[in-house]
Design an enzyme around this catalytic site. Structure first.
Site, PDB file in Angstrom:
ATOM      1  N   GLU A  74     -10.045   0.063  -6.212  1.00 30.13           N
ATOM      2  CA  GLU A  74      -9.092  -0.782  -5.508  1.00 30.13           C
ATOM      3  C   GLU A  74      -9.651  -2.168  -5.179  1.00 30.13           C
ATOM      4  O   GLU A  74     -10.811  -2.301  -4.768  1.00 30.13           O
ATOM      5  CB  GLU A  74      -8.655  -0.128  -4.189  1.00 30.13           C
ATOM      6  CG  GLU A  74      -7.689   1.022  -4.369  1.00 30.13           C
ATOM      7  CD  GLU A  74      -6.962   1.338  -3.088  1.00 30.13           C
ATOM      8  OE1 GLU A  74      -6.723   0.400  -2.291  1.00 30.13           O
ATOM      9  OE2 GLU A  74      -6.620   2.524  -2.871  1.00 30.13           O
ATOM     10  N   GLY A 126      -1.274   2.362  -7.202  1.00 27.94           N
ATOM     11  CA  GLY A 126      -1.980   2.551  -8.473  1.00 27.94           C
ATOM     12  C   GLY A 126      -1.336   3.643  -9.315  1.00 27.94           C
ATOM     13  O   GLY A 126      -1.219   3.522 -10.540  1.00 27.94           O
ATOM     14  N   HIS A 156      -2.008  -4.747 -10.504  1.00 25.29           N
ATOM     15  CA  HIS A 156      -2.733  -3.601 -11.071  1.00 25.29           C
ATOM     16  C   HIS A 156      -3.008  -3.825 -12.558  1.00 25.29           C
ATOM     17  O   HIS A 156      -2.126  -4.290 -13.291  1.00 25.29           O
ATOM     18  CB  HIS A 156      -1.907  -2.315 -10.925  1.00 25.29           C
ATOM     19  CG  HIS A 156      -1.828  -1.825  -9.511  1.00 25.29           C
ATOM     20  ND1 HIS A 156      -2.700  -0.902  -8.987  1.00 25.29           N
ATOM     21  CD2 HIS A 156      -0.996  -2.159  -8.485  1.00 25.29           C
ATOM     22  CE1 HIS A 156      -2.411  -0.673  -7.722  1.00 25.29           C
ATOM     23  NE2 HIS A 156      -1.390  -1.434  -7.384  1.00 25.29           N
ATOM     24  N   CYS A 174       0.873  -1.179   0.000  1.00 20.66           N
ATOM     25  CA  CYS A 174       0.000   0.000   0.000  1.00 20.66           C
ATOM     26  C   CYS A 174       0.904   1.222   0.000  1.00 20.66           C
ATOM     27  O   CYS A 174       1.608   1.461   0.993  1.00 20.66           O
ATOM     28  CB  CYS A 174      -0.924  -0.009   1.223  1.00 20.66           C
ATOM     29  SG  CYS A 174      -1.954   1.469   1.338  1.00 20.66           S
ATOM     30  N   CYS A 216      -4.604   6.241  -4.721  1.00 26.55           N
ATOM     31  CA  CYS A 216      -3.985   4.910  -4.609  1.00 26.55           C
ATOM     32  C   CYS A 216      -2.520   5.063  -4.987  1.00 26.55           C
ATOM     33  O   CYS A 216      -2.211   5.377  -6.147  1.00 26.55           O
ATOM     34  CB  CYS A 216      -4.686   3.918  -5.528  1.00 26.55           C
ATOM     35  SG  CYS A 216      -3.988   2.252  -5.461  1.00 26.55           S
TER      36      CYS A 216
HETATM   37  N1  LIG Z   1      -6.250  -2.255  -2.450  1.00 27.16           N
HETATM   38  C1  LIG Z   1      -4.817  -2.570  -2.585  1.00 27.16           C
HETATM   39  C2  LIG Z   1      -4.074  -2.269  -1.267  1.00 27.16           C
HETATM   40  C3  LIG Z   1      -4.022  -0.780  -0.967  1.00 27.16           C
HETATM   41  C4  LIG Z   1      -3.347  -0.006  -2.067  1.00 27.16           C
HETATM   42  C5  LIG Z   1      -3.553   1.497  -2.047  1.00 27.16           C
HETATM   43  N2  LIG Z   1      -4.351   2.034  -0.979  1.00 27.16           N
HETATM   44  C6  LIG Z   1      -2.225   2.235  -2.173  1.00 27.16           C
HETATM   45  O1  LIG Z   1      -2.102   3.376  -1.701  1.00 27.16           O
HETATM   46  O2  LIG Z   1      -1.289   1.642  -2.788  1.00 27.16           O
HETATM   47  C7  LIG Z   1      -4.671  -4.062  -2.932  1.00 27.16           C
HETATM   48  O3  LIG Z   1      -5.582  -4.833  -2.645  1.00 27.16           O
HETATM   49  O4  LIG Z   1      -3.617  -4.416  -3.490  1.00 27.16           O
END
Ligand SMILES: N[C@H](CCC[C@H](N)C(=O)O)C(=O)O
Length: 276
Positions: free
Chosen positions: A210, A222, A161, A75, A219
């Site tokens: 997400e 992301g 991603h 994250c 994100c």
């Molecule tokens: N939902 C993402 C985790 C959080 C990523 C996001 N909040 C960031 O800032 O990178 C996943 O399942 O891989």
């Protein structure tokens, strides 16, 4: 038991941050889901856990749980908040903090202006490492969803991603299409879905649906994945401003085999405690 936490966010991507170095608690998926509930719980996109490292070379172990209770590999916005948290809580006095995650080791650097720069490590583009089912590695892939074919980039920043280039993020079907691609069978571990509008070779707009949380205001991984996908497709230069609904991240990526550097803010909102 009473659990102390700090509510934080990175550009509106919000977190409950828990120090399990000084406290002891065992968190289960159903508890995480209950805590994540914005009406009946605390409310967050992700729960971030600070633990002692397994590898003595590292400063901390950083664990991440989505609002749906799933534990995930990485994250990016959370990494910046993690750095701010461990420094402000005097769990370290280092300005450069080495952290182990399920998605690989990362390095967090507190900057003079109160922001944080994160070395997110090198992206993974080999389909098996994302993971993504494809006959061979390519700059982009055709993905069929409900009889329609979409062109996507596929990248791992430790977490998976899919990135689509769109004409206008405001008009992009983030909710509907994001939810379908999140659970597409070609992504065996599910996937985060980014919708990127190219403004110039150094500026993009991005919205992200997400994995395990739905659309968030920002994100971090992301943003990194979008820049990697854009560069691999020859659309972007190495320094890119990524404008998300919650604000802007600076992403730098020199190219294959090189780490992705992400710079942005980390904000503390309030201190809390809750009986588990
Ligand atoms: N939902 C993402 C985790 C959080 C990523 C996001 N909040 C960031 O800032 O990178 C996943 O399942 O891989």
């Amino acid at each position: 038991m009473l659990l102390k936490f700090t509510k934080m966010h990175g550009l509106g991507n919000d977190f409950m941050v828990v120090d399990l170095v000084s406290q002891r608690a065992k968190l289960f998926p159903d508890q995480v889901r209950a805590l994540a509930d914005r009406n009946f719980g605390i409310g967050f996109d992700q729960l971030l856990v600070v633990e002692a490292p397994n590898n003595p070379e590292m400063d901390f172990c950083y664990r991440i749980f989505n609002a749906d209770g799933s534990e995930v590999e990485q994250c990016g916005n959370g990494a910046r908040c993690f750095a701010r948290f461990v420094y402000d809580k005097h769990l370290t006095n280092k300005q450069i903090i080495k952290v182990e995650t399920a998605g690989g080791n990362i390095e967090l650097r507190l900057t003079e202006d109160g922001g944080v720069t994160v070395d997110m490590g090198a992206p993974k583009l080999v389909p098996e490492q994302i993971p993504f089912q494809a006959p061979e590695q390519a700059d982009s892939y055709s993905l069929e969803v409900d009889g329609q074919t979409y062109q996507i980039g596929a990248v791992s920043m430790g977490n998976p991603h899919a990135v689509l280039v769109v004409d206008d993020v405001d008009q992009a079907p983030v909710e509907q299409l994001g939810a379908k691609i999140e659970v597409h069978p070609r992504f065996p571990n599910r996937v985060n879905v980014g919708f990127m509008q190219i403004i110039s070779r150094s500026e993009v707009r991005l919205r992200v649906f997400e994995r395990g949380a739905g659309e968030t205001l920002a994100c971090g991984t992301g943003a990194c994945a979008a820049v990697v996908a854009g560069r691999v497709q020859g659309l972007l230069d190495e320094n890119v401003q990524v404008h998300l609904p919650g604000g802007t991240l600076k992403i730098h990526w020199q190219g294959k085999g090189q780490p992705v550097m992400m710079t942005g803010p980390a904000t503390r909102v309030f201190e809390g405690q809750i009986y588990l």
